[in-house]
Design a protein around this motif. Structure first.
Motif, mmCIF file in Angstrom:
data_model
loop_
_atom_site.group_PDB
_atom_site.id
_atom_site.type_symbol
_atom_site.label_atom_id
_atom_site.label_comp_id
_atom_site.label_asym_id
_atom_site.label_seq_id
_atom_site.Cartn_x
_atom_site.Cartn_y
_atom_site.Cartn_z
ATOM 1 N N ASN A 23 0.837 -1.206 0.000
ATOM 2 C CA ASN A 23 0.000 0.000 0.000
ATOM 3 C C ASN A 23 0.873 1.258 0.000
ATOM 4 O O ASN A 23 0.524 2.249 -0.634
ATOM 5 C CB ASN A 23 -0.959 0.010 1.187
ATOM 6 N N ALA A 24 1.988 1.206 0.696
ATOM 7 C CA ALA A 24 2.887 2.359 0.753
ATOM 8 C C ALA A 24 3.521 2.652 -0.610
ATOM 9 O O ALA A 24 3.954 3.772 -0.860
ATOM 10 C CB ALA A 24 3.974 2.130 1.801
ATOM 11 N N SER A 25 3.544 1.661 -1.498
ATOM 12 C CA SER A 25 4.173 1.855 -2.809
ATOM 13 C C SER A 25 3.347 2.764 -3.709
ATOM 14 O O SER A 25 3.880 3.378 -4.625
ATOM 15 C CB SER A 25 4.380 0.508 -3.505
ATOM 16 N N GLY A 26 2.038 2.833 -3.481
ATOM 17 C CA GLY A 26 1.174 3.659 -4.317
ATOM 18 C C GLY A 26 0.858 3.055 -5.675
ATOM 19 O O GLY A 26 0.269 3.723 -6.526
ATOM 20 N N ILE A 27 1.215 1.807 -5.916
ATOM 21 C CA ILE A 27 0.951 1.150 -7.195
ATOM 22 C C ILE A 27 -0.501 0.660 -7.195
ATOM 23 O O ILE A 27 -0.840 -0.287 -6.486
ATOM 24 C CB ILE A 27 1.933 -0.013 -7.442
ATOM 25 N N LEU A 28 -1.356 1.338 -7.970
ATOM 26 C CA LEU A 28 -2.786 1.037 -7.946
ATOM 27 C C LEU A 28 -3.108 -0.375 -8.405
ATOM 28 O O LEU A 28 -3.971 -1.040 -7.830
ATOM 29 C CB LEU A 28 -3.551 2.050 -8.810
ATOM 30 N N SER A 29 -2.436 -0.858 -9.441
ATOM 31 C CA SER A 29 -2.743 -2.208 -9.918
ATOM 32 C C SER A 29 -2.332 -3.261 -8.893
ATOM 33 O O SER A 29 -2.986 -4.293 -8.758
ATOM 34 C CB SER A 29 -2.090 -2.484 -11.273
ATOM 35 N N LEU A 30 -1.289 -2.988 -8.147
ATOM 36 C CA LEU A 30 -0.871 -3.902 -7.082
ATOM 37 C C LEU A 30 -1.896 -3.888 -5.947
ATOM 38 O O LEU A 30 -2.247 -4.934 -5.402
ATOM 39 C CB LEU A 30 0.511 -3.509 -6.571
ATOM 40 N N ARG A 31 -2.402 -2.702 -5.641
ATOM 41 C CA ARG A 31 -3.466 -2.597 -4.635
ATOM 42 C C ARG A 31 -4.680 -3.411 -5.066
ATOM 43 O O ARG A 31 -5.258 -4.156 -4.269
ATOM 44 C CB ARG A 31 -3.843 -1.137 -4.419
ATOM 45 N N ALA A 32 -5.051 -3.294 -6.334
ATOM 46 C CA ALA A 32 -6.208 -4.036 -6.846
ATOM 47 C C ALA A 32 -5.968 -5.544 -6.755
ATOM 48 O O ALA A 32 -6.851 -6.292 -6.317
ATOM 49 C CB ALA A 32 -6.495 -3.632 -8.293
ATOM 50 N N ARG A 33 -4.784 -5.984 -7.151
ATOM 51 C CA ARG A 33 -4.450 -7.412 -7.068
ATOM 52 C C ARG A 33 -4.593 -7.920 -5.651
ATOM 53 O O ARG A 33 -5.103 -9.007 -5.413
ATOM 54 C CB ARG A 33 -3.009 -7.663 -7.528
ATOM 55 N N ASN A 34 -4.110 -7.147 -4.691
ATOM 56 C CA ASN A 34 -4.126 -7.580 -3.299
ATOM 57 C C ASN A 34 -5.515 -7.488 -2.671
ATOM 58 O O ASN A 34 -5.814 -8.213 -1.721
ATOM 59 C CB ASN A 34 -3.108 -6.787 -2.488
ATOM 60 N N LEU A 35 -6.362 -6.617 -3.188
ATOM 61 C CA LEU A 35 -7.720 -6.513 -2.652
ATOM 62 C C LEU A 35 -8.548 -7.762 -2.955
ATOM 63 O O LEU A 35 -9.424 -8.128 -2.178
ATOM 64 C CB LEU A 35 -8.427 -5.271 -3.210
ATOM 65 N N VAL A 36 -8.270 -8.428 -4.065
ATOM 66 C CA VAL A 36 -9.079 -9.596 -4.458
ATOM 67 C C VAL A 36 -8.980 -10.731 -3.432
ATOM 68 O O VAL A 36 -10.009 -11.187 -2.923
ATOM 69 C CB VAL A 36 -8.739 -10.059 -5.891
ATOM 70 N N PRO A 37 -7.788 -11.220 -3.073
ATOM 71 C CA PRO A 37 -7.771 -12.274 -2.050
ATOM 72 C C PRO A 37 -8.238 -11.779 -0.680
ATOM 73 O O PRO A 37 -8.878 -12.528 0.060
ATOM 74 C CB PRO A 37 -6.312 -12.743 -2.013
ATOM 75 N N ARG A 38 -7.941 -10.511 -0.357
ATOM 76 C CA ARG A 38 -8.418 -9.983 0.917
ATOM 77 C C ARG A 38 -9.946 -9.974 0.945
ATOM 78 O O ARG A 38 -10.557 -10.297 1.972
ATOM 79 C CB ARG A 38 -7.853 -8.577 1.138
ATOM 80 N N ALA A 39 -10.566 -9.641 -0.178
ATOM 81 C CA ALA A 39 -12.033 -9.668 -0.260
ATOM 82 C C ALA A 39 -12.549 -11.089 -0.094
ATOM 83 O O ALA A 39 -13.531 -11.324 0.618
ATOM 84 C CB ALA A 39 -12.494 -9.091 -1.598
ATOM 85 N N ASN A 40 -11.883 -12.034 -0.729
ATOM 86 C CA ASN A 40 -12.296 -13.434 -0.607
ATOM 87 C C ASN A 40 -12.151 -13.947 0.815
ATOM 88 O O ASN A 40 -12.968 -14.738 1.284
ATOM 89 C CB ASN A 40 -11.521 -14.313 -1.590
#
Length: 170
Positions: free
Chosen positions: A124-141
């Motif tokens: 999250n500190a990196s500010g990379i939006l696509s990385l944030r999106a990738r990580n939100l998917v398993p967290r959502a699951n």
């Protein structure tokens, strides 16, 4: 073919990883498995540039093909590498999301949550939006598996919002 023609065994795992993913995403499972079979780099003499793509390729393609056991084993290998070597530049070797997916599919939701928690602050500190999106998917699951469906669905919406404005997603 380029690796074979130019005699670049050091880079073969990177090339085969790419080929395996493209073949898998294109629905060519046999070709994808062929590439994976050629890049099993597990010995101690292998370089990191060989070990990481080999494990990542096995994990990503195995996850796409719902081979949860192989994906989890490759994820465990990546976790082992990451704990002994600093390979964690955000966005460069993004793999934790796929590892978490394989853990969730194998019923190891709490372990998946730990994997995602460990990389959350750094990514999250990196500010990379696509990385944030990738990580939100398993967290959502994980949230959905734990019964927090509304929170999980909200996180999936956040992932879509994050990725929508990105020209070249990770």
């Amino acid at each position: 073919a380029t690796g074979d023609r130019t005699g670049t065994p050091l880079l073969e795992p990177v090339l085969l990883w790419t080929g395996a993913q493209v073949a898998g995403l294109s629905g060519h499972a046999e070709l994808s498995r062929h590439y994976l079979s050629r890049m099993n780099v597990t010995n101690s003499d292998s370089f990191m540039i060989q070990k990481l793509p080999s494990a990542m390729g096995r994990m990503i393609v195995s996850t796409m093909m719902s081979d949860t056991r192989t994906a989890a084993l490759a994820g465990e290998q990546l976790a082992s590498i990451a704990y002994t070597t600093d390979t964690q530049q955000p966005g460069f070797w993004a793999w934790e999301d796929m590892y978490a997916v394989s853990l969730i599919r194998s019923g190891r939701v709490d372990t998946a949550a730990l994997v995602m928690e460990e990389n959350l602050e750094r990514h999250n500190a990196s500010g990379i939006l696509s990385l944030r999106a990738r990580n939100l998917v398993p967290r959502a699951n994980i949230e959905i598996q734990r019964g927090a469906t509304a929170r999980g669905v909200k996180m999936l919406s956040e992932a879509v919002d994050a990725i929508t404005s990105v020209n070249m997603p990770a």
